[in-house]
Design an enzyme around this catalytic site. Structure first.
Site, short mmCIF file in Angstrom:
data_model
loop_
_atom_site.label_atom_id
_atom_site.label_comp_id
_atom_site.label_asym_id
_atom_site.label_seq_id
_atom_site.Cartn_x
_atom_site.Cartn_y
_atom_site.Cartn_z
N HIS A 130 1.27 -1.04 0.03
CA HIS A 130 -0.33 0.38 0.10
C HIS A 130 0.72 1.03 -0.37
O HIS A 130 0.47 2.04 -0.74
CB HIS A 130 -0.99 -0.09 1.15
CG HIS A 130 -1.55 1.76 1.30
ND1 HIS A 130 -3.00 1.47 1.05
CD2 HIS A 130 -1.01 2.37 2.19
CE1 HIS A 130 -3.42 2.41 1.60
NE2 HIS A 130 -2.07 3.01 1.60
N GLU A 131 2.03 1.41 0.89
CA GLU A 131 2.87 2.20 0.91
C GLU A 131 3.21 2.46 -0.56
O GLU A 131 3.95 3.83 -1.02
CB GLU A 131 3.55 2.47 2.44
CG GLU A 131 2.46 1.86 3.05
CD GLU A 131 2.39 3.29 3.83
OE1 GLU A 131 2.05 4.53 3.20
OE2 GLU A 131 0.86 3.13 4.31
N HIS A 134 1.77 4.49 -2.76
CA HIS A 134 1.66 6.26 -2.31
C HIS A 134 2.60 6.47 -3.73
O HIS A 134 2.08 7.74 -3.92
CB HIS A 134 1.55 6.46 -1.19
CG HIS A 134 0.08 5.99 -0.54
ND1 HIS A 134 -1.02 7.11 -0.65
CD2 HIS A 134 -0.37 5.32 0.48
CE1 HIS A 134 -1.88 6.61 -0.39
NE2 HIS A 134 -1.25 5.59 1.47
N GLU A 200 -6.37 6.91 -0.41
CA GLU A 200 -6.41 6.31 0.50
C GLU A 200 -7.25 4.49 -0.57
O GLU A 200 -6.27 3.98 -0.70
CB GLU A 200 -7.11 6.05 1.13
CG GLU A 200 -6.43 6.88 2.33
CD GLU A 200 -5.31 6.71 2.36
OE1 GLU A 200 -4.22 5.43 2.79
OE2 GLU A 200 -3.51 7.10 2.61
#
Length: 307
Positions: A130-131, A134, A200
Site C-alpha cells: 500500500h505504501e 502511494h 487511500e
C-alpha cells in the site's frame, strides 16, 4: 492529474497562509506571509520528507539492522518495477506505517515497531505494498507538502494569538482573533481531508495488485484499526499535521484535531478490497502472526517481533 492536484494544493495552502498573515498584520502581514509561503513551498518540495520523518521519530534501517523488512520492501518494489525506497522504523507500540518523498527516486517507507510485532508477514507485506502504491502514484509529494504547510499554518496562527497584540489591534478585532484561533487550522485540516480519502482507496487497489493478495491488506487494515485505538502514537499526537500520511488514523482522541478524520472508513476499504478477490478461487486472509509466510525471509532477525 497528480501534478495539477499538487499545484492546486500548494496554491490553496499559500492563500490560507496569506489570510492568516493578513489577520495578524493587515496587507503588510499578507505580503510577508506570501514571501514566507513561497519559501516554505520550496523548502517543502525538497526537504519535507526529512521533516516528516523527523516529526515521526523515524530511524533509517538497512539490510544489516532490519534484514527481513528491507528485503520484503525491496522484493515488493522490484515486483512493482519501481525504485527501491529507503526503509525506516518508528519506535511506538501502535501498529501503523506511511510513505514519504517527492518522487519514486527519492522516497521512503516507515513502519512502526508495533506493526512489525503485531501483524503476520502477509499482513505486513500488504501494508508495505500500500505504501509503495502511494510512492508510485506520487501521492507522497502531496502528502508531505500538505503536512508541512498545515503545520506551518497552525504554528503561524498560534504565533499570532500570543504575539500579535490585542484583538482590537488586529483586522477584524475579536472576530478576526477567533477566526485566527479556530478557522485557519481547521481549514488546513479540511484541505488534508479533501486529498486523503480518494487517495487511500486507490492506494489500496494498487497495493493489492503489487502484493498479489487483496486479503492480506484487508486483514491488515482490520487488525491495525482494532489495535491502534488502544495504543498511543506519541509522535503523531505531538504533530497531528502528519496524521493523514499514516495508513490508519494514528490519533486516538487526545486532541481537537481528531474531530476530522483524514481516512475513509476501514470497513468500506476492506469491502472494496474483498471485491478484488478472484471470484473463482477466493483466498483467505492471513492469520495472526503465528502463521507461516509465503514471502521468503533473508538474513538474520533483529530480535524485534518477526524482524
Amino acid at each position: 492529474m497528480g501534478h495539477m492536484r499538487t499545484y492546486v494544493l500548494m496554491a490553496a495552502m499559500t492563500a490560507l497562509f496569506m489570510g492568516v498573515g493578513a489577520l495578524i498584520g493587515g496587507s503588510g502581514g499578507a505580503l510577508v506571509a506570501l514571501a514566507i509561503a513561497g519559501g516554505m513551498n520550496l523548502f517543502a518540495f525538497w526537504n519535507s520528507d526529512k521533516a516528516v520523518l523527523s516529526m515521526a521519530g523515524a530511524r533509517e534501517v538497512d539490510a544489516r539492522t532490519a534484514p527481513d523488512l528491507v528485503a520484503m520492501v525491496h522484493d515488493l518494489a522490484d515486483r512493482a518495477a519501481m525504485p527501491r525506497p529507503k526503509v525506516y522504523i518508528i519506535e511506538t507500540d501502535q501498529p501503523n506505517a506511511f510513505a514519504t518523498g517527492r518522487n519514486p527516486e527519492n522516497a521512503a517507507v516507515a513502519a512502526t515497531t508495533g506493526l512489525l510485532r503485531s501483524l503476520s508477514r502477509e499482513e505486513i507485506a500488504g501494508v508495505m505494498a500500500h505504501e509503495l502504491a502511494h510512492i508510485r502514484h506520487r501521492d507522497t509529494l502531496t502528502m508531505t507538502l500538505t503536512a508541512t504547510m498545515a503545520g506551518a499554518i497552525t504554528m503561524l496562527a498560534n504565533f499570532g494569538l500570543f504575539f500579535g497584540g490585542s484583538g482590537r489591534d488586529r483586522p477584524g478585532g475579536l472576530i478576526g482573533t477567533l477566526a485566527l484561533m479556530v478557522l485557519a487550522p481547521m481549514a488546513a485540516g479540511i484541505v488534508q481531508m479533501a486529498v486523503s480519502r480518494s487517495r487511500e482507496y486507490e492506494a489500496d487497489r494498487l497495493g493489492a495488485e503489487i502484493c498479489g493478495q487483496p486479503g492480506w491488506l484487508a486483514s491488515a487494515l482490520t487488525r491495525i484499526e482494532a489495535l491502534a485505538k488502544g495504543r498511543v502514537n506519541h509522535q503523531a499526537e505531538r504533530n497531528p499535521a502528519i496524521a493523514h500520511m499514516f495508513i490508519i488514523n494514528p490519533l486516538n482522541g487526545q486532541g481537537a484535531d481528531n474531530l476530522f478524520s483524514t481516512h475513509p472508513s476501514t470497513a468500506n476499504r476492506v469491502a472494496a478490497l474483498m471485491r478484488l478477490q478472484p471470484a473463482q478461487a477466493p483466498r483467505r486472509g492471513p492469520q495472526p502472526a503465528a502463521g507461516r509466510s509465503s514471502i521468503p525471509r533473508s538474513g538474520r532477525t533483529s530480535g524485534r517481533g518477526p524482524w
